[in-house]
Scaffold this motif. Structure first.
Motif, short mmCIF file in Angstrom:
data_model
loop_
_atom_site.label_atom_id
_atom_site.label_comp_id
_atom_site.label_asym_id
_atom_site.label_seq_id
_atom_site.Cartn_x
_atom_site.Cartn_y
_atom_site.Cartn_z
N TYR A 128 0.86 -1.18 0.00
CA TYR A 128 0.00 0.00 0.00
C TYR A 128 0.90 1.23 0.00
O TYR A 128 1.72 1.41 0.91
CB TYR A 128 -0.88 -0.03 1.25
CG TYR A 128 -1.84 1.12 1.38
CD1 TYR A 128 -3.12 1.06 0.82
CD2 TYR A 128 -1.49 2.27 2.09
CE1 TYR A 128 -4.01 2.11 0.96
CE2 TYR A 128 -2.38 3.32 2.23
CZ TYR A 128 -3.64 3.24 1.67
OH TYR A 128 -4.53 4.27 1.81
N ASP B 66 -9.12 -0.64 5.38
CA ASP B 66 -10.11 -1.20 4.42
C ASP B 66 -9.41 -2.02 3.35
O ASP B 66 -9.84 -3.12 3.01
CB ASP B 66 -10.86 -0.05 3.73
CG ASP B 66 -12.06 0.37 4.53
OD1 ASP B 66 -12.35 -0.29 5.54
OD2 ASP B 66 -12.71 1.37 4.13
N TRP B 67 -8.33 -1.45 2.84
CA TRP B 67 -7.56 -2.11 1.76
C TRP B 67 -6.95 -3.42 2.28
O TRP B 67 -7.04 -4.45 1.63
CB TRP B 67 -6.46 -1.16 1.27
CG TRP B 67 -5.48 -1.76 0.32
CD1 TRP B 67 -5.59 -1.84 -1.03
CD2 TRP B 67 -4.21 -2.36 0.66
NE1 TRP B 67 -4.47 -2.45 -1.56
CE2 TRP B 67 -3.62 -2.78 -0.55
CE3 TRP B 67 -3.53 -2.58 1.85
CZ2 TRP B 67 -2.37 -3.41 -0.58
CZ3 TRP B 67 -2.30 -3.21 1.81
CH2 TRP B 67 -1.74 -3.63 0.60
N ARG C 26 -7.87 -5.34 4.65
CA ARG C 26 -8.89 -6.39 4.88
C ARG C 26 -9.20 -7.15 3.60
O ARG C 26 -9.61 -8.30 3.65
CB ARG C 26 -10.17 -5.75 5.42
CG ARG C 26 -10.06 -5.43 6.90
CD ARG C 26 -11.43 -5.07 7.46
NE ARG C 26 -11.29 -4.65 8.86
CZ ARG C 26 -11.71 -3.51 9.33
NH1 ARG C 26 -12.33 -2.65 8.56
NH2 ARG C 26 -11.54 -3.23 10.61
N GLN C 27 -9.04 -6.48 2.49
CA GLN C 27 -9.39 -7.12 1.20
C GLN C 27 -8.24 -7.98 0.65
O GLN C 27 -8.42 -8.66 -0.36
CB GLN C 27 -9.75 -6.04 0.17
CG GLN C 27 -11.04 -5.32 0.48
CD GLN C 27 -11.16 -4.03 -0.31
OE1 GLN C 27 -10.65 -3.94 -1.42
NE2 GLN C 27 -11.82 -3.06 0.26
N GLN C 28 -7.06 -7.92 1.27
CA GLN C 28 -5.91 -8.66 0.73
C GLN C 28 -5.90 -10.09 1.27
O GLN C 28 -6.31 -10.34 2.39
CB GLN C 28 -4.59 -7.96 1.08
CG GLN C 28 -4.53 -6.50 0.70
CD GLN C 28 -4.87 -6.24 -0.76
OE1 GLN C 28 -4.38 -6.92 -1.64
NE2 GLN C 28 -5.74 -5.27 -1.00
N ASP C 29 -5.43 -10.97 0.43
CA ASP C 29 -5.36 -12.37 0.82
C ASP C 29 -3.90 -12.80 0.76
O ASP C 29 -3.44 -13.41 -0.20
CB ASP C 29 -6.23 -13.19 -0.16
CG ASP C 29 -6.23 -14.66 0.22
OD1 ASP C 29 -5.95 -14.95 1.38
OD2 ASP C 29 -6.50 -15.50 -0.66
#
Lengths: 196, 317
Positions: A28, A95-96, A98-101
């Motif tokens: 990020y 937010d970003w 949380r979306q990463q795997d």
């Protein structure tokens, strides 16, 4: 796991960030996000206009030159701007993230130790380089004078004060050496996220 | 009365008669159109191959009439679609301040453009005057609008290359004198890591009314390479040591950072550099000597010494 990647101006944070990206780690870019939020986020935009006046924007665009003139010479204004932008970036980053795997993500940001924000991260990586080299890099990259670079450096803690606080330190001079170091840190971070 | 006539048309005999009448008319028309005739037709002119020093003054459409021998079908097609004839201006003549082409020049040009079944008998004029005016050719510098954003640790090797380097414009000298440069449209290339070559349009200045840009695009190319830096710890050499004295340095080594392409750096080693202090610059009021890079490899971007001065003590031998 959230890892903070930081370093002074011209230390080569982005170079190191790219190396982690090549290893598949989501990175990020806080600087890019801050610039974007200052344009796209209504609350941030309004707060920036309240601080700097309407000249902070030319139409829809952020008037970077106008703002830079203030913040690089006036520490108080810089702190006020940071107080607007940093929380917004932090919320956006969460937010970003949380979306990463991925076992871990990296937040690339110029100021961690300066803001005592190291507690927000599970680990911190500091990118360093000799100050003379950093100055020359910024002069080459941004086509600015030495005094401009020095005024920007003055707003950041010296590397020597940050080294003890960081979990990992990368001296960014020789790319081959840096790549090896990045690979080593990556392995260690993966091991930490997945202990046997 | 009308009802009676329309009623009669519906009768079978009338219908059969009408069909035969139509067929015979068609057959007659086709046979007539197949015949050869001599007649006149008008053609739109399209001027090509302008001499370097001439331009067309009047951009209105121009026509020429010609007497031809060809089939009726051909005349019919000329009547429906106005044929365009190209006029090659490379042999244009000049007399009495007028540019013209003689029939002897035009006829062969037109004959080449007609099909074999069309013969050109004569043109309506023995001279075709063309509104041309004298122009000059001028090379105008190109002002590029290019935003290059290189990926971190990438650098442009050498300068950006523009091909062509100048734009050729043809026009009246008074108009061309006002043009100092021709700008390109803005090209933005982000996160560049590789060599690139992009063709971009040139912007025609708005005030150009009678000039023609002969160069409309330019190719911008550049070589991009990945660079790195490398530290070398070098011994400091003393040159011009004063006779009978020894210069003791504190320290004896200096760190040098070399910036070069990743490829070049692999072959660079400590022996490629030398850093010196000049003993002849010693003076009583100086406690230190300036460090100078005396030798460095050719294919590098820069070298930088992390210390620029070294303290010394002068010892008598």
């Amino acid at each position: 796991m959230i890892v903070g990647l930081t370093g002074g101006i011209g230390s080569g944070k982005s170079t190191v960030a790219k190396m982690f990206q090549r290893l598949g780690v989501p990175v990020y870019d806080s600087d890019a996000a801050a610039k974007q939020l200052m344009v796209d986020s209504k609350p941030v935009r309004e707060a920036v206009m309240e601080l700097f006046g309407t000249e902070a924007y030319s139409g829809e665009k952020l008037n970077r030159t106008y703002i830079a003139r203030y913040v690089f010479e006036d520490t108080e204004m810089l702190q006020k701007l940071n107080a607007i932008v940093h929380p917004a970036v932090r919320a956006h980053f969460i937010d970003w993230a949380r979306q990463q795997d991925n076992p871990y993500v990296i937040q690339e940001t110029a100021l961690i130790f300066e803001n005592n924000a190291q507690t927000l991260y599970d680990a911190t990586i500091l990118v360093t380089a000799p100050q003379d080299i950093r100055i020359q890099r910024v002069m080459d990259r941004d086509v600015v004078q030495k005094k401009t670079v020095l005024s920007r450096i003055a707003n950041q803690l010296p590397d020597i004060e940050k080294v003890d606080k960081a979990d990992y330190v990368i001296n960014n001079i020789d790319l081959d050496v840096v790549e090896k170091k990045v690979s080593q840190i990556h392995s260690e971070l993966l091991a930490k996220t997945n202990p046997r | 009365m009308f009802k009676k006539i329309f009623g009669g048309l519906n009768q079978r005999k009338v219908k059969v008669f009408s069909v035969f009448l139509l067929c015979s008319t068609l057959a007659w028309t086709i046979s007539q159109l197949s015949e050869s005739y001599e007649s006149r037709a008008s053609f739109e002119l399209n001027f090509v191959n302008f001499p370097d020093t001439l331009l067309l003054d009047n951009t209105e459409k121009k026509y020429i009439g010609a007497k031809l021998r060809t089939s009726g079908f051909q005349f019919l097609s000329f009547g429906i679609n106005t044929k365009k004839l190209q006029v090659d201006l490379s042999d244009v003549a000049y007399n009495n301040e007028k540019y013209y082409l003689d029939e002897s020049v035009l006829k062969p040009q037109f004959e080449q453009q007609f099909s074999n079944n069309v013969s050109l008998i004569e043109l309506e004029r023995d001279k075709l005057f063309v509104d041309l005016y004298q122009v000059v050719l001028k090379e105008i510098p190109i002002k590029r609008n290019i935003n290059l954003n290189l990926s971190p640790n990438h650098i442009l090797k050498g300068k950006l290359s523009l091909n062509p380097k100048v734009a050729m414009i043809k026009g009246p000298s008074n108009e061309l004198d006002q043009i100092n440069s021709i700008e390109t449209v803005t090209l933005t290339l982000n996160e560049l890591t590789d060599d690139f070559s992009e063709t971009i349009d040139l912007i025609q200045p708005e005030f150009i009314k009678h000039s023609q840009m002969l160069t409309n695009v330019v190719t911008v190319s550049g070589e991009v390479e990945r660079f790195s830096e490398k530290e070398f710890s070098l011994p400091i050499k003393v040159v011009n040591e004063p006779k009978g004295y020894n210069i003791q340095l504190f320290s004896k080594t200096v760190t040098l950072v070399c910036k070069a392409s990743v490829v070049a750096l692999k072959d660079i080693n400590i022996d490629d550099f030398s850093v010196i202090v000049d003993g002849s610059k010693i003076s009583n009021d100086r406690k230190s000597l300036n460090l100078e890079v005396q030798q460095k490899p050719k294919d590098i971007y820069s070298v930088r010494l992390l210390e620029t001065k070294v303290e010394y003590v002068l010892q008598k031998l």
